[in-house]
Design an enzyme around this catalytic site. Structure first.
Site, mmCIF file in Angstrom:
data_model
loop_
_atom_site.group_PDB
_atom_site.id
_atom_site.type_symbol
_atom_site.label_atom_id
_atom_site.label_comp_id
_atom_site.label_asym_id
_atom_site.label_seq_id
_atom_site.Cartn_x
_atom_site.Cartn_y
_atom_site.Cartn_z
ATOM 1 N N ARG A 104 0.850 -1.178 0.000
ATOM 2 C CA ARG A 104 0.000 0.000 0.000
ATOM 3 C C ARG A 104 0.883 1.223 0.000
ATOM 4 O O ARG A 104 1.714 1.396 0.870
ATOM 5 C CB ARG A 104 -0.838 -0.027 1.290
ATOM 6 C CG ARG A 104 -2.234 0.416 1.112
ATOM 7 C CD ARG A 104 -3.056 0.166 2.343
ATOM 8 N NE ARG A 104 -2.526 0.711 3.582
ATOM 9 C CZ ARG A 104 -3.282 1.183 4.559
ATOM 10 N NH1 ARG A 104 -4.580 1.195 4.443
ATOM 11 N NH2 ARG A 104 -2.748 1.631 5.660
ATOM 12 N N THR A 108 -0.898 7.638 -0.840
ATOM 13 C CA THR A 108 -2.190 7.582 -1.558
ATOM 14 C C THR A 108 -3.100 6.500 -0.981
ATOM 15 O O THR A 108 -4.299 6.485 -1.240
ATOM 16 C CB THR A 108 -1.957 7.249 -3.045
ATOM 17 O OG1 THR A 108 -1.380 5.934 -3.115
ATOM 18 C CG2 THR A 108 -1.026 8.244 -3.705
ATOM 19 N N ASP A 200 0.621 -2.502 12.222
ATOM 20 C CA ASP A 200 1.039 -2.950 10.893
ATOM 21 C C ASP A 200 1.352 -4.450 10.938
ATOM 22 O O ASP A 200 2.355 -4.865 11.524
ATOM 23 C CB ASP A 200 2.280 -2.155 10.442
ATOM 24 C CG ASP A 200 2.623 -2.431 8.993
ATOM 25 O OD1 ASP A 200 2.767 -3.619 8.631
ATOM 26 O OD2 ASP A 200 2.739 -1.469 8.218
ATOM 27 N N ASP A 203 4.822 -5.682 9.410
ATOM 28 C CA ASP A 203 5.966 -5.312 10.248
ATOM 29 C C ASP A 203 6.009 -6.135 11.529
ATOM 30 O O ASP A 203 7.083 -6.556 11.978
ATOM 31 C CB ASP A 203 5.918 -3.816 10.589
ATOM 32 C CG ASP A 203 6.359 -2.961 9.402
ATOM 33 O OD1 ASP A 203 6.989 -3.511 8.479
ATOM 34 O OD2 ASP A 203 6.059 -1.755 9.406
HETATM 35 C C1 PRP Z 1 -1.268 -4.338 4.622
HETATM 36 C C2 PRP Z 1 -2.168 -5.524 4.830
HETATM 37 C C3 PRP Z 1 -3.049 -5.502 3.617
HETATM 38 C C4 PRP Z 1 -3.203 -4.022 3.367
HETATM 39 C C5 PRP Z 1 -4.541 -3.590 3.882
HETATM 40 O O1 PRP Z 1 -0.237 -4.640 3.746
HETATM 41 O O2 PRP Z 1 -1.478 -6.727 4.999
HETATM 42 O O3 PRP Z 1 -2.487 -6.147 2.491
HETATM 43 O O4 PRP Z 1 -2.158 -3.356 4.099
HETATM 44 O O5 PRP Z 1 -4.785 -2.266 3.547
HETATM 45 P P1 PRP Z 1 -5.901 -1.861 2.489
HETATM 46 O O6 PRP Z 1 -7.115 -2.700 2.778
HETATM 47 O O7 PRP Z 1 -6.126 -0.412 2.781
HETATM 48 O O8 PRP Z 1 -5.376 -2.089 1.109
HETATM 49 P P2 PRP Z 1 0.940 -3.599 3.428
HETATM 50 O O9 PRP Z 1 0.587 -2.771 2.233
HETATM 51 O O10 PRP Z 1 1.299 -2.862 4.674
HETATM 52 O O11 PRP Z 1 2.109 -4.527 2.953
HETATM 53 P P3 PRP Z 1 2.914 -5.650 3.790
HETATM 54 O O12 PRP Z 1 1.981 -6.799 4.020
HETATM 55 O O13 PRP Z 1 4.034 -5.996 2.876
HETATM 56 O O14 PRP Z 1 3.382 -5.035 5.075
HETATM 57 N N1 URA Z 2 -2.370 -2.520 7.083
HETATM 58 C C1 URA Z 2 -2.029 -2.980 8.303
HETATM 59 O O1 URA Z 2 -1.080 -3.769 8.431
HETATM 60 N N2 URA Z 2 -2.722 -2.540 9.362
HETATM 61 C C2 URA Z 2 -3.766 -1.701 9.249
HETATM 62 O O2 URA Z 2 -4.365 -1.340 10.276
HETATM 63 C C3 URA Z 2 -4.097 -1.224 7.968
HETATM 64 C C4 URA Z 2 -3.398 -1.663 6.897
#
Ligand code: PRP
Ligand code: URA
Length: 209
Positions: A104, A108, A200, A203
Site C-alpha cells: 500500500r 495515496t 502494521d 511489520d
Molecule cells: C497491509 C495488509 C493488507 C493491506 C490492507 O499490507 O497486509 O495487504 O495493508 O490495507 P488496504 O485494505 O487499505 O489495502 P501492506 O501494504 O502494509 O504490505 P505488507 O503486508 O508488505 O506489510
Molecule cells: N495494514 C495494516 O497492516 N494494518 C492496518 O491497520 C491497515 C493496513
C-alpha cells in the site's frame, strides 16, 4: 452480494486479544496468527463439496464421505498474508499456494501489485485469499481482480481484522466473493489504519519496524 461471516469462537477471540496487544513480540505474533488462521480454516472450508466413497475398515467395507474433486489454492497477499498460510496448510495439506505481492502506497493508500505467481490450474481451484488486515479494501480488491484476470472463478477472502469500510468496498466490487473475518473493528484512522486494529501486520510478523 458477498456473504460476510464473522467467525466468533472463544479461542479465536482470546488469541486475537494477544495478537492485538502491543506487548506481543514477533515470535508470539507469528505463532498466534498461524493458530488463528488454522482455526478459521475449519469454518472457511465448511461448504467444500463431499463425495461418497467406499473404503474398507479392519472390520468391513463401508460407504463414507471424502472431499470431492475440487482442489484448493491458498493465495496470500504478500507480505502479511504469508503469516496465515502454514496454519491453513495444517488443515488442507494438499492445497497449492499462489502468491500475490501488493503493497500500500502510504501516501495515496492505493495498492501496487509487484508479484504474482499462481498454480497453473488456478481456474479449476477453490481459492482462499488470505490477508490479516482488510482496511480500505484496496489491496484485496486488486488482488482478487488480478486472480480473476488470470481465470480464477471461485474465490473467498479470509482476514483476521476488517474495517467496515473495507468490507463494504470488497463486497461492492466483488459481490461473488464471500468474506470471512475474525473481527470487525470500529473504523479507519486518518492514516488508513484499522482502529483499534493491531498495527502494521507485516511489520509485526517480520519484525521490520
Ligand atoms: C497491509 C495488509 C493488507 C493491506 C490492507 O499490507 O497486509 O495487504 O495493508 O490495507 P488496504 O485494505 O487499505 O489495502 P501492506 O501494504 O502494509 O504490505 P505488507 O503486508 O508488505 O506489510
Ligand atoms: N495494514 C495494516 O497492516 N494494518 C492496518 O491497520 C491497515 C493496513
Amino acid at each position: 452480494m458477498s456473504k460476510i461471516t464473522q467467525i466468533e469462537h472463544p479461542l479465536i477471540l482470546h488469541k486475537l486479544a494477544i495478537i492485538r496487544s502491543k506487548e506481543t513480540g514477533s515470535k508470539d505474533f507469528r505463532e498466534l496468527v498461524e493458530e488463528v488462521a488454522m482455526l478459521m480454516a475449519y469454518e472457511v472450508t465448511r461448504d467444500l463439496p463431499l463425495e461418497e466413497v467406499e473404503i474398507e475398515t479392519p472390520i468391513c467395507k463401508t460407504k463414507t464421505k471424502m472431499l470431492a474433486g475440487k482442489k484448493v489454492a491458498i493465495v496470500p497477499i504478500l507480505r502479511a498474508g504469508l503469516g496465515m498460510v502454514d496454519g491453513m496448510l495444517k488443515l488442507i495439506p494438499a492445497a497449492k499456494v499462489g502468491h500475490i505481492g501488493m503493497y500500500r502506497n502510504e501516501e495515496t493508500l492505493k495498492p501496487v501489485e509487484y508479484f504474482c505467481k499462481l498454480p497453473q490450474d488456478i481456474q479449476e481451484r477453490e481459492i482462499i485469499v488470505t490477508d490479516p488486515m482488510l482496511a480500505t479494501g484496496g489491496s484485496a480488491i486488486d488482488a482478487i481482480q488480478a486472480l480473476k484476470k488470470r481465470g480464477a472463478k471461485n474465490i473467498r477472502l479470509m482476514c483476521l481484522v476488517a474495517a467496515p469500510e473495507g468490507l463494504k468496498a470488497v463486497a461492492e466490487e466483488h459481490p461473488d466473493v464471500n468474506i470471512y473475518v475474525a473481527a470487525i473493528d470500529e473504523k479507519l484512522n486518518e492514516h488508513g489504519y484499522i482502529v483499534p486494529g493491531l498495527g502494521d501486520a507485516g511489520d509485526r510478523l517480520f519484525g521490520t519496524k
